[in-house]
Design an enzyme around this catalytic site. Structure first.
Site, short mmCIF file in Angstrom:
data_model
loop_
_atom_site.label_atom_id
_atom_site.label_comp_id
_atom_site.label_asym_id
_atom_site.label_seq_id
_atom_site.Cartn_x
_atom_site.Cartn_y
_atom_site.Cartn_z
N GLY A 102 -74.52 67.56 -6.23
CA GLY A 102 -73.75 67.71 -7.46
C GLY A 102 -73.78 66.49 -8.36
O GLY A 102 -72.86 66.28 -9.15
N SER B 83 -78.05 63.21 -5.64
CA SER B 83 -79.03 64.28 -5.69
C SER B 83 -78.41 65.49 -6.37
O SER B 83 -77.20 65.61 -6.44
CB SER B 83 -79.50 64.66 -4.29
N LYS B 84 -79.31 66.31 -6.87
CA LYS B 84 -78.86 67.54 -7.53
C LYS B 84 -78.02 68.33 -6.54
O LYS B 84 -76.99 68.90 -6.87
CB LYS B 84 -80.07 68.40 -7.91
N ARG B 85 -78.50 68.34 -5.29
CA ARG B 85 -77.82 69.15 -4.29
C ARG B 85 -76.39 68.69 -4.05
O ARG B 85 -75.50 69.48 -3.81
CB ARG B 85 -78.60 69.12 -2.97
N THR C 126 -87.56 70.59 -12.19
CA THR C 126 -86.88 71.42 -11.19
C THR C 126 -85.37 71.34 -11.35
O THR C 126 -84.65 71.94 -10.58
CB THR C 126 -87.27 70.98 -9.76
#
Ligand code: GLU
Length: 479
Positions: A252, A248-250, A10
């Site tokens: 960054g 987290s990816k969110r 993902t």
């Protein structure tokens, strides 16, 4: 021991997610066991094409080779869940036959209304088992084409397990929802697929993020229903940034591959990652991947969240770079010193090695040696603390010495010039800034005499003479 890393494609892997892979890899390597890579790509909505390739590249860059998995193959394949859907359906049918799962045709609208009511009554939101008591009717609806999901019938009682990191964990099953196992599109959810695959792939130790702790009772219920022995679990703590937020990816968090582009070496990244939640039990902090394989045990993972401090990675990177041998550095620097020959890099390595934190620092430091000296008019020349006279005399002495072959004996050259400026009552450390600016364009940078030797007599003399002329011009202007 058989461990696995089971990423969902993902998004690219960040430090936190690869740390989980590293722990699973280290545990397997320490025990002489096998490490499996499995791609959990059953969530078609969140799937990002091409991410598997990035995951594979990341693990390979770090040296976390898998014994079984995509590209490598193995006796328990395929290792992509999207190629295993038949297996999940077969086991789902077993669960239905054994009464451990039931079909549900409730519409999304009904489920949303049900949850709203539960929230209004301040109850936990969970499926109310409306379909459980009407399975015959549900079966007719399904035959007529109504969309249905398969749900786990969470048994009553409590679920307990000895987590290798967390110790004894216990849940009241009444708190746990009847998890959807097969979605209406026929694809399994993570929960069914992970249990089927961990069992069929003979995984002995499930090492994963602790966000999966609340799901573990569902998984254990499936193991019981399918009459399989469960694996052991090690739920590893999250990795936080220095502000205390979970990576987290969110938020960054950086794709781990970017660390390579920024000039971090894989052994240092592995070292820094290993220290996120694991310690050797000693004061030592610098480890090669081989050291880690020898010393790592799951029992030494701390349950408290770990903080990723980029400064620590920098420190470790510098240490790992200094431990690399010349040829390794010659290879590693190719990306950061584009267009240079191996031989040029071999001559640069001794100058750079002690002065770089990342390989990318080499680009900036070597620039005046590979091209022209830095031209920056804001740099004072002669530098503070050195008069025009002293600067002029130093440049003259250096020019004369280099003309006379002084670059053949750098130690002697340095000593002669040091002696000269000493006599004039100026500290060599201060006066030599004149040479730095003349040769490199900046008062700091690579060791100046080594730089002269690298550039050779002709280029060195040209730069010293240019500086001499510049000095004459500025004294005349000043006068
Ligand atoms: N696919 C899951 C994830 O990416 C794996 C969790 C597990 O290791 O069981 O988080």
């Amino acid at each position: 021991m058989r461990t696995r890393f089971a990423p969902s494609p993902t998004g690219p892997l960040h430090f936190g997610s690869v740390r989980t892979a590293l722990f699973a890899w280290l545990a397997a390597r320490h025990a002489g066991g096998a490490f499996i890579l499995r791609i959990e790509d059953t969530d078609q909505e969140r799937y990002i094409p091409g991410v598997e390739a990035l995951i594979i590249e990341t693990l390979r860059w770090l040296g976390l080779e898998w014994d079984e998995g995509p590209e490598t193959g193995g006796p328990h394949g395929p290792y992509m869940q999207s190629e295993r859907t038949e297996l999940y359906r077969t086991h789902a049918a077993d669960l239905v036959r054994g009464g451990a799962a039931y079909w549900c045709t409730c519409t999304p609208e009904r489920l949303a209304a049900m949850r709203d009511e539960q929230r209004a009554r301040h109850e936990p939101t969970r499926y109310d088992r409306r379909c459980l008591g009407r399975q015959d009717e549900v079966e007719r609806e399904r035959r007529a084409g109504t969309a249905a999901v398969l749900r786990l019938l969470m048994p009553p009682g409590t679920t307990e397990w000895d987590d290798i990191v967390r110790g004894r964990v216990s849940f009241d099953n009444a708190e746990i929802d009847d998890q959807v196992l097969l979605k209406s599109d026929g694809f399994p959810t993570y929960h069914l697929a992970v249990v089927v695959d961990d069992h069929l792939m003979d995984v002995t130790h499930v090492i994963r993020a602790d966000e999966w702790i609340p799901s573990t009772p569902k998984h254990l219920a499936l193991y019981t229903a399918l009459r399989w022995d469960p694996p052991r679990f090690a739920h590893v703590p999250p990795v936080l940034d220095t502000d205390g937020h979970k990576l987290s990816k969110r938020r960054g968090a950086r794709n781990v591959l970017e660390y390579g582009e920024l000039g971090y070496v894989p052994s240092a990244v592995v070292n820094a990652m290993a220290l996120l939640g694991w310690s050797s039990g000693t004061d030592e902090e610098v480890f090669t991947p081989d050291d880690l394989c020898r010393r790592f045990t799951l029992e030494r993972i701390h349950p408290a969240p770990a903080v990723f401090d980029p400064k620590r990675l920098d420190d470790l990177n510098g240490v790992h770079i200094r431990r690399m041998d010349v040829e390794e550095l010659v290879e590693a620097l190719e990306f950061h010193l584009p267009g240079t020959s191996k031989d040029t890099r071999r001559r640069l390595v001794p100058l750079l090695r002690e002065r770089i934190v990342t390989l990318a620092d080499a680009t900036r430091l070597a620039e005046p040696l590979l091209g022209e000296p830095v031209r920056d008019d804001s740099i004072e020349f002669p530098p503070k603390g050195v008069s025009d006279d002293v600067a002029g005399a130093l440049l003259d002495a250096c020019i004369a010495a280099v003309e006379a072959g002084g670059l053949d004996d750098l130690e002697q050259l340095r000593e002669t010039l040091r002696h000269d400026v000493d006599e004039r009552g100026v500290k060599a450390r201060v006066a030599f800034r004149v040479l730095f600016i003349a040769v490199l364009g900046s008062p700091v940078g690579l060791p100046v005499f080594d730089s002269m030797a690298f550039l050779g007599q002709e280029t060195t003399l040209a730069r010293l003479r240019t500086a001499r002329t510049r000095l004459l011009r500025s004294s005349r202007n000043g006068a």
